[in-house]
Design a protein around this motif. Structure first.
Motif, PDB file in Angstrom:
ATOM      1  N   PRO A 131       0.801  -1.240   0.000  1.00  0.00           N
ATOM      2  CA  PRO A 131       0.000   0.000   0.000  1.00  0.00           C
ATOM      3  C   PRO A 131       0.830   1.285   0.000  1.00  0.00           C
ATOM      4  O   PRO A 131       0.350   2.328  -0.459  1.00  0.00           O
ATOM      5  N   GLU A 132       2.085   1.224   0.507  1.00  0.00           N
ATOM      6  CA  GLU A 132       2.892   2.459   0.551  1.00  0.00           C
ATOM      7  C   GLU A 132       3.326   2.926  -0.826  1.00  0.00           C
ATOM      8  O   GLU A 132       3.798   4.062  -0.986  1.00  0.00           O
TER       9      GLU A 132
ATOM     10  N   ASP B 245       3.251   6.842  -6.288  1.00  0.00           N
ATOM     11  CA  ASP B 245       2.248   7.243  -7.283  1.00  0.00           C
ATOM     12  C   ASP B 245       1.965   8.737  -7.203  1.00  0.00           C
ATOM     13  O   ASP B 245       1.773   9.405  -8.218  1.00  0.00           O
ATOM     14  N   GLY B 246       1.928   9.274  -5.995  1.00  0.00           N
ATOM     15  CA  GLY B 246       1.480  10.648  -5.815  1.00  0.00           C
ATOM     16  C   GLY B 246       2.560  11.707  -5.836  1.00  0.00           C
ATOM     17  O   GLY B 246       2.281  12.875  -6.123  1.00  0.00           O
TER      18      GLY B 246
ATOM     19  N   THR C 174      -4.635  16.612   6.508  1.00  0.00           N
ATOM     20  CA  THR C 174      -4.451  15.192   6.791  1.00  0.00           C
ATOM     21  C   THR C 174      -3.054  14.797   6.353  1.00  0.00           C
ATOM     22  O   THR C 174      -2.693  14.946   5.176  1.00  0.00           O
ATOM     23  N   ALA C 175      -2.267  14.301   7.309  1.00  0.00           N
ATOM     24  CA  ALA C 175      -0.912  13.840   7.009  1.00  0.00           C
ATOM     25  C   ALA C 175      -0.902  12.314   6.964  1.00  0.00           C
ATOM     26  O   ALA C 175      -1.275  11.658   7.947  1.00  0.00           O
ATOM     27  N   THR C 176      -0.506  11.767   5.818  1.00  0.00           N
ATOM     28  CA  THR C 176      -0.328  10.322   5.689  1.00  0.00           C
ATOM     29  C   THR C 176       1.146  10.026   5.918  1.00  0.00           C
ATOM     30  O   THR C 176       1.999  10.484   5.156  1.00  0.00           O
ATOM     31  N   VAL C 177       1.435   9.286   6.978  1.00  0.00           N
ATOM     32  CA  VAL C 177       2.800   9.105   7.453  1.00  0.00           C
ATOM     33  C   VAL C 177       3.261   7.677   7.161  1.00  0.00           C
ATOM     34  O   VAL C 177       2.598   6.707   7.561  1.00  0.00           O
ATOM     35  N   TYR C 178       4.399   7.547   6.492  1.00  0.00           N
ATOM     36  CA  TYR C 178       4.975   6.253   6.134  1.00  0.00           C
ATOM     37  C   TYR C 178       6.264   6.064   6.935  1.00  0.00           C
ATOM     38  O   TYR C 178       7.200   6.863   6.821  1.00  0.00           O
TER      39      TYR C 178
ATOM     40  N   LYS D   7       4.811   0.955   7.666  1.00  0.00           N
ATOM     41  CA  LYS D   7       3.584   1.275   8.379  1.00  0.00           C
ATOM     42  C   LYS D   7       2.988   2.565   7.832  1.00  0.00           C
ATOM     43  O   LYS D   7       3.720   3.513   7.515  1.00  0.00           O
ATOM     44  N   ILE D   8       1.653   2.625   7.732  1.00  0.00           N
ATOM     45  CA  ILE D   8       0.966   3.814   7.227  1.00  0.00           C
ATOM     46  C   ILE D   8      -0.054   4.274   8.257  1.00  0.00           C
ATOM     47  O   ILE D   8      -0.887   3.490   8.724  1.00  0.00           O
TER      48      ILE D   8
END
Length: 660
Positions: free
Chosen positions: A553-554, A559-560, A616-620, A633-634
């Motif tokens: 999923p990461e 992609d972005g 919204t922060a998506t943290v990897y 981890k996401i």
């Protein structure tokens, strides 16, 4: 609007301090717009040298130093006289779709000092920016000389034995732009080190010696000097021998010697810029590295709409089926290009190779490789094609290759193993980039070439190597050195790996995600040793540990993530230890963090975000408990400009964040 210059103030105070007749040398001072940086033309006691010093906040960074020009056609050996000076102030900005900033400030004060040195006439052009100091020399038309051969020696003198970050020689005296970068005392500087050369002058004072607007000249290199106890000698490269891949030409001379001119130029001409980047920290130097592009001419390409930055997937089966598989993957994952690497036209290292033919090397491809069908399929999917061509074929066939590639539907060329160093090699390369622009071809230059800002003038030069990237299995620690040394020069093609086993030795998967933010490149190569799951198997293991790209999923971060930016901020910069960079594209922010060998707690401050707005922060992050191949981890976190985020980052790990 692309590469558009907006000038607010030009030419004020021009032609001040005009002198009639010959004047004795005297101290001439030039300050930056904010007054912090000063270039001082020194009053030499014997009036025989061009001497200068550089100050920051009235403190000497570079002690009185000298510029010496040597020519058989012109006599520069006599006394120095000032004929006149001209001062100019520039306050402007320009816009780019291909940089780390979309709006780039370009503010400086300039003085042109007309000199007579011996029997020869020469002008010194100096610019003082808030970001540093730059100077070049101009040799005008004069009686007795239509063309000159020239050697240049600059001795930079320092107060102490400062530490610096140097790329040392390789075996047999050959230097490499892809070598290890070591921190050493100035007094231990080896012969012929690469630029930029970062010098740590203590708390609150860092400089980097660099070069800008190198187009048709021999490049600079640095060595230990002998003009003072702590001196760096800058010289031009000439003949240097033949390394393994036959890419570096030129030689480095010792101070005071003259083994023949390294540059031949028709009069009049102006040299490339010699640059002293100045900042309180390495982070400030990196944020302000646009000074290199500012010293280059505005874009020569009137319509830049065909120049597309983007993410690239390398295809190595060199088959039509493999190409279709790669194109499908690129189209599905918001990538823009497929590169077909070496081997599609035979043995790239052979001087008999022919890049006008489709003759796959049997060691690399079983075929067929139907390039026109591949390009048509790619176009239908809104994907572009790049072809690799080694310099052996390019040097012989460039004028044939360009119209042919255009006919096939190719959008770009990766120049392989280009020659660098001497004037001929430098001139050929930049002329080749100009020719590529005429056919609307973007360019990626490999291997030893380092940028000096030419991508402002020809933005179809989207990236270049000149970096010890993932192909060389560098550690996170070395990447953190590269961020604040090599990256001062501009974009670098790091060839980001992901599934390949070397990643476990280099760092972690989260730090690989972070590299797409931390290491700027308008062409960002992803999954370097990997291939889509649908790709046909290759004949052998030529490219090493090749893995299929999964569906972890990461990968949404890859992609972005964009490849060019509107705004860049270095949040944390500890060279070799920790680097955190935030970049904005439109309304989105992306953060990359790479950690060195020490486990640490990292506190992120989001005060750079707009006030009174929730994000919204998506943290990897790396987490061995995550049951995937990559253990990333996401998490999603709500933040504002008042927020902070605490992250525990293990040794050689990293993190990436997308903020929406």
């Amino acid at each position: 609007m692309q590469n558009t210059v907006k000038t607010y103030l030009i030419g004020i105070a021009s032609m001040l301090f005009m002198f009639s007749g010959i004047q004795k040398p005297k101290e001439i001072e030039l300050k930056s717009p904010d007054g912090s940086n000063t270039f001082l033309l020194e009053n030499s006691k014997d009036e025989s040298e061009i001497r200068f010093s550089v100050l920051h906040n009235n403190q000497e960074l570079i002690l009185p130093s000298s510029l010496k020009l040597i020519s058989e056609e012109l006599n520069f050996s006599g006394k120095l006289s000032i004929l006149k000076t001209e001062k100019t102030k520039i306050r402007q900005e320009w816009n780019s779709d291909f940089s780390e900033l979309s709006t780039i400030p370009d503010n400086y004060n300039q003085i042109k000092i007309y000199l007579k040195k011996g029997d020869a006439y020469v002008s010194l052009i100096c610019r003082a920016y808030n970001e540093g100091i730059a100077f070049s020399y101009e040799i005008p038309e004069q009686s007795g000389a239509l063309e000159v051969g020239l050697e240049e020696n600059i001795s930079y003198n320092f107060k102490e034995d400062y530490k610096l970050w140097s790329t040392p020689k390789r075996e047999k005296g050959v230097l490499t732009a892809q070598g290890e970068i070591k921190k050493i005392p100035l007094s231990q500087l080896k012969l012929g080190c690469e630029r930029p050369l970062l010098i740590d002058m203590g708390e609150g004072s860092k400089i980097a010696l660099a070069e800008a607007k190198l187009v048709d000249y021999a490049r600079l290199s640095y060595s230990k000097g002998s003009s003072s106890a702590y001196s760096i000698l800058s010289t031009l490269d000439g003949e240097m021998g033949t390394p393994k891949q036959d890419t570096i030409t030129g030689a480095i001379i010792s101070e005071g010697s003259f083994s023949g001119p390294k540059v031949y130029k028709k009069l009049p001409f102006q040299s490339p810029w010699r640059v002293v980047m100045i900042g309180k920290t390495e982070s400030e130097l990196l944020e302000n590295n646009y000074i290199i592009q500012n010293l280059n001419d505005p874009s020569e390409i009137k319509n830049e709409s065909w120049i597309k930055p983007g993410k690239v997937l390398r295809e190595t089966t060199l088959t039509t089926d493999g190409a279709y598989s790669a194109i499908n993957f690129v189209a599905e994952h918001n990538m823009q290009y497929v590169l077909f690497d070496a081997g599609w036209y035979g043995n790239e290292m052979s001087n008999n190779s022919d890049a006008t033919t489709i003759t796959p090397d049997p060691k690399r491809s079983k075929g067929p490789f139907e390039i026109e069908s591949i390009c048509k399929y790619a176009d239908d999917k809104c994907v572009k094609v790049i072809l690799y061509v080694n310099r052996r074929a390019l040097e012989k066939q460039l004028d044939e290759v360009l119209p042919l590639f255009k006919k096939w539907g190719v959008s770009g060329i990766k120049f392989g193993f280009v020659r660098v160093g001497d004037q001929d090699a430098t001139n050929w390369l930049h002329e080749a980039i100009k020719k590529a622009a005429a056919y609307e071809m973007i360019v990626d230059v490999h291997d030893e070439y380092r940028p000096t800002g030419f991508s402002r003038t020809y933005p179809n030069l989207l990236t270049q190597e000149g970096i010890a990237g993932d192909e060389t299995s560098v550690s996170n620690e070395h990447t953190l050195i590269t961020m604040f040394t090599r990256m001062l020069a501009g974009a670098a093609d790091n060839t980001v790996c992901y599934y390949n086993g070397r990643v476990d030795k280099m760092g972690s998967r989260a730090s690989q995600l972070a590299k797409t933010v931390c290491l700027f490149s308008p062409l960002q190569f992803l999954y370097w040793y990997d291939k889509p799951a649908s790709s046909p198997e290759k004949l052998d293991g030529l490219w090493g540990d090749t893995k299929h790209i999964g569906s972890e999923p990461e990968l949404a971060f890859f992609d972005g993530v964009p490849t060019t930016w509107d705004e860049t901020k270095v949040l944390i910069g500890e060279i070799g230890r920790l680097g955190v960079i935030a970049r904005r594209k439109g309304k989105q922010w992306f953060i990359g963090g790479i950690n060195g060998t020490e486990e640490r707690n990292v506190t992120l401050d989001f005060s750079f975000l707009d006030e009174n707005k929730q994000y919204t922060a998506t943290v990897y992050t790396d987490d061995k408990t995550v049951k995937t191949r990559t253990h990333v981890k996401i998490e999603e976190v709500k933040i504002t400009s008042d927020s902070t985020l605490e992250l525990k980052v293990l040794s050689n790990n990293g993190f990436a964040i997308q903020i929406d």
